[in-house]
Design an enzyme around this catalytic site. Sequence first.
Site, mmCIF file in Angstrom:
data_model
loop_
_atom_site.group_PDB
_atom_site.id
_atom_site.type_symbol
_atom_site.label_atom_id
_atom_site.label_comp_id
_atom_site.label_asym_id
_atom_site.label_seq_id
_atom_site.Cartn_x
_atom_site.Cartn_y
_atom_site.Cartn_z
ATOM 1 N N PHE A 1 1.084 1.853 9.835
ATOM 2 C CA PHE A 1 -0.167 1.545 10.542
ATOM 3 C C PHE A 1 -0.525 2.572 11.607
ATOM 4 O O PHE A 1 -1.659 2.628 12.064
ATOM 5 C CB PHE A 1 -0.076 0.152 11.196
ATOM 6 C CG PHE A 1 0.769 0.134 12.441
ATOM 7 C CD1 PHE A 1 0.252 0.553 13.658
ATOM 8 C CD2 PHE A 1 2.095 -0.294 12.418
ATOM 9 C CE1 PHE A 1 1.026 0.558 14.806
ATOM 10 C CE2 PHE A 1 2.875 -0.292 13.556
ATOM 11 C CZ PHE A 1 2.331 0.141 14.748
ATOM 12 N N LYS B 1 -1.166 3.111 -1.200
ATOM 13 C CA LYS B 1 -1.005 1.745 -0.694
ATOM 14 C C LYS B 1 -0.921 1.861 0.830
ATOM 15 O O LYS B 1 0.153 2.060 1.400
ATOM 16 C CB LYS B 1 0.273 1.132 -1.284
ATOM 17 C CG LYS B 1 0.312 -0.384 -1.368
ATOM 18 C CD LYS B 1 0.124 -1.107 -0.068
ATOM 19 C CE LYS B 1 1.332 -1.019 0.833
ATOM 20 N NZ LYS B 1 1.055 -1.548 2.206
ATOM 21 N N GLU C 1 -1.285 -2.597 5.393
ATOM 22 C CA GLU C 1 -2.216 -3.738 5.370
ATOM 23 C C GLU C 1 -2.824 -3.988 6.751
ATOM 24 O O GLU C 1 -3.799 -4.707 6.880
ATOM 25 C CB GLU C 1 -1.503 -4.991 4.840
ATOM 26 C CG GLU C 1 -0.357 -5.530 5.690
ATOM 27 C CD GLU C 1 0.973 -4.813 5.434
ATOM 28 O OE1 GLU C 1 0.967 -3.621 5.073
ATOM 29 O OE2 GLU C 1 2.020 -5.466 5.635
ATOM 30 N N SER D 1 9.076 2.234 8.692
ATOM 31 C CA SER D 1 10.300 1.970 9.455
ATOM 32 C C SER D 1 11.536 2.324 8.630
ATOM 33 O O SER D 1 11.480 2.386 7.397
ATOM 34 C CB SER D 1 10.331 0.486 9.844
ATOM 35 O OG SER D 1 10.212 -0.296 8.671
ATOM 36 N N CYS E 1 6.135 7.990 15.567
ATOM 37 C CA CYS E 1 7.540 8.236 15.186
ATOM 38 C C CYS E 1 8.079 9.426 15.952
ATOM 39 O O CYS E 1 9.276 9.668 15.959
ATOM 40 C CB CYS E 1 7.655 8.468 13.696
ATOM 41 S SG CYS E 1 6.862 9.983 13.197
HETATM 42 P P1 NAD Z 1 6.618 -0.641 8.089
HETATM 43 O O1 NAD Z 1 7.896 -0.122 7.557
HETATM 44 O O2 NAD Z 1 6.568 -2.050 8.546
HETATM 45 O O3 NAD Z 1 5.458 -0.504 6.966
HETATM 46 C C1 NAD Z 1 5.237 0.710 6.298
HETATM 47 C C2 NAD Z 1 4.700 0.407 4.906
HETATM 48 O O4 NAD Z 1 5.683 -0.330 4.173
HETATM 49 C C3 NAD Z 1 3.446 -0.442 4.911
HETATM 50 O O5 NAD Z 1 2.559 0.052 3.938
HETATM 51 C C4 NAD Z 1 3.942 -1.835 4.565
HETATM 52 O O6 NAD Z 1 3.003 -2.586 3.836
HETATM 53 C C5 NAD Z 1 5.143 -1.567 3.718
HETATM 54 N N1 NAD Z 1 6.196 -2.569 3.883
HETATM 55 C C6 NAD Z 1 6.460 -3.311 4.994
HETATM 56 N N2 NAD Z 1 7.540 -4.100 4.786
HETATM 57 C C7 NAD Z 1 7.961 -3.846 3.527
HETATM 58 C C8 NAD Z 1 9.043 -4.338 2.734
HETATM 59 N N3 NAD Z 1 9.886 -5.240 3.208
HETATM 60 N N4 NAD Z 1 9.183 -3.856 1.487
HETATM 61 C C9 NAD Z 1 8.342 -2.934 0.997
HETATM 62 N N5 NAD Z 1 7.292 -2.432 1.710
HETATM 63 C C10 NAD Z 1 7.106 -2.881 2.952
HETATM 64 O O7 NAD Z 1 6.158 0.371 9.236
HETATM 65 P P2 NAD Z 1 4.933 0.225 10.232
HETATM 66 O O8 NAD Z 1 5.248 -0.856 11.211
HETATM 67 O O9 NAD Z 1 3.648 0.182 9.487
HETATM 68 O O10 NAD Z 1 4.997 1.657 10.956
HETATM 69 C C11 NAD Z 1 5.824 1.909 12.044
HETATM 70 C C12 NAD Z 1 7.111 2.579 11.618
HETATM 71 O O11 NAD Z 1 6.819 3.762 10.883
HETATM 72 C C13 NAD Z 1 7.943 3.041 12.804
HETATM 73 O O12 NAD Z 1 9.301 2.754 12.546
HETATM 74 C C14 NAD Z 1 7.693 4.539 12.863
HETATM 75 O O13 NAD Z 1 8.724 5.278 13.481
HETATM 76 C C15 NAD Z 1 7.572 4.845 11.416
HETATM 77 N N6 NAD Z 1 6.864 6.108 11.183
HETATM 78 C C16 NAD Z 1 7.607 7.175 10.765
HETATM 79 C C17 NAD Z 1 6.995 8.410 10.588
HETATM 80 C C18 NAD Z 1 7.811 9.593 10.147
HETATM 81 O O14 NAD Z 1 7.225 10.601 9.749
HETATM 82 N N7 NAD Z 1 9.125 9.529 10.199
HETATM 83 C C19 NAD Z 1 5.610 8.542 10.803
HETATM 84 C C20 NAD Z 1 4.886 7.420 11.200
HETATM 85 C C21 NAD Z 1 5.531 6.193 11.390
#
Ligand code: NAD
Length: 496
Positions: free
Chosen positions: A156, A180, A183, A233, A288
């Site tokens: 997000f 994808k 959401e 994450s 991140c």
């Molecule tokens: P998230 O992991 O909750 O969601 C990321 C994506 O995964 C979304 O599209 C979501 O729908 C999907 N998702 C969520 N739970 C899932 C599951 N159990 N199984 C399969 N898919 C699932 O992350 P977020 O809260 O949207 O974003 C924040 C996180 O992203 C932080 O940890 C941040 O550090 C990380 N991030 C990392 C980078 C990088 O380049 N390393 C860049 C941006 C954000």
Amino acid sequence: MNPMLADAPAVPLLAGDQWWSPNATDYQPVFNPSRGEIIARVPMGGAAEVERAVQAAAKAFPAWSKTPAPARAARLFALKALLEAHFDELAALVTRENGKTLDEARGDVRRGIEVVEFACCIAHLAKGEALPQVADHLDGVTLREPLGVCCGITPFNFPAMVPLWMFPLAIACGNTFVLKPSEKVPLTAVRLAELALAAEIPPGVLNVVHGGREAVDALLVHPQVAAVSFVGSTSVAQHVYATACQQGKRVQAAGGAKNVMVVMPDAEPDSTIRAIMGAAYGCAGQRCMAGSILLGVGDAAPRVQQRLSDAIGDLLVDDTSANPAAQMGPVIDPAAQQRVTSHVRQGVQQGARLFQGGRNELPAEGFFVRPTLLCDAAPDSAAAQDEVFGPVLTMLHTRDLDEAIAWANRSPYGNGAAIFTSHGGAARQFAREIQCGMVGVNVGVPAPMAVFAFSGWNRSFFGDLHVQGTEGVMFYTRQKLILSRWDATYQRHQGW
Ligand code: NAD
């Protein structure tokens, strides 16, 4: 369904040239986090929705992969022109659904456009190698060919930039793509796809599905998906990596982080404080690459702490869609607000000293958290160890640089780290010894521009080839070697 949710406009999916809405019963709210109001509802898709998108992408692949690279680049030039023409609109949309300030949203869109610019060079970037006469009468040539249907699953916190990290380069390489988006912020992704169609990127080359785990898992096991790009994450990155690898897919999965900033006693005070403030509280800490731990070395610590507590006291935290002067916005949703608040509470219970800032009353309706500085937290407390992903900076004190580096290198993550110093030797030692993939010297957020890979290490990245840069091109193509033997006598043969 909650009546506010039922009244909100539904976010459409894209398959080929069809924007469509499934007969979903499960919808999630899309908020304007500054106001806490529901601005849209997103259908939580599953295998059926994924199937439709993947089939559209698979159908488009043969023609698109045969389209000459300069012709594919021409479509990306057109996309770049449309993104520039809609720059302000996109930035406002990012602010509306994510809550970051307008300046931060502009940065989000700008960084994404830079990837499109990079992808415009595909005719050069995807060239192979040649070695004539690698053996007697034998010439060797390598080609880089597209993989097929690729997919991207995005978080997000950068609604424009992270989708743009992925699909422009994937399609420039001749792949087709299923996006994808998170959401929580699907509206920017939908607008990007509309602009891609307007740029005459052929239908089916870019498709969009919405949802959470169910949609993601359907992509991870779909036999026609060749490669998966994921950013989110660490726990989900690990799940994505393990599941898709087991299916024989190529995977790049970027995860969370806990980035350390080190301040040496000889750091230049004003620029250092500005950089730390930007790294810790920019995007309300939801990056991140956010600076999340500050290690004050030697007698720098008390002075830095004083300057920082003054600076957070001055921050204007406000509704970012109404106030362009706001310096910090809300976190993404009520769950994030509660999670961050409980991290702070726990940090204080475990002995940290609390400084909270914000020069104004926080708007009552949105998901706001005060910019927070936790000093002298217990080194093994959650505030010092876990990714908080909110406007919270935890400050600790170390005797010297060696101790700071040793402390930082105990982190399981490995995205970024920064040092502030005016001593070249200290900077060099830090850059060489720190165990992470992106290092800032007097730079708080050493996030690479599009020409470099976004090179997280350890539990911040699962895979081999990162997003962006030439690694991105390598990820979205596979190499073919052609060995040809032609000799001067060949023409005299008549065949069998
Ligand atoms: P998230 O992991 O909750 O969601 C990321 C994506 O995964 C979304 O599209 C979501 O729908 C999907 N998702 C969520 N739970 C899932 C599951 N159990 N199984 C399969 N898919 C699932 O992350 P977020 O809260 O949207 O974003 C924040 C996180 O992203 C932080 O940890 C941040 O550090 C990380 N991030 C990392 C980078 C990088 O380049 N390393 C860049 C941006 C954000």
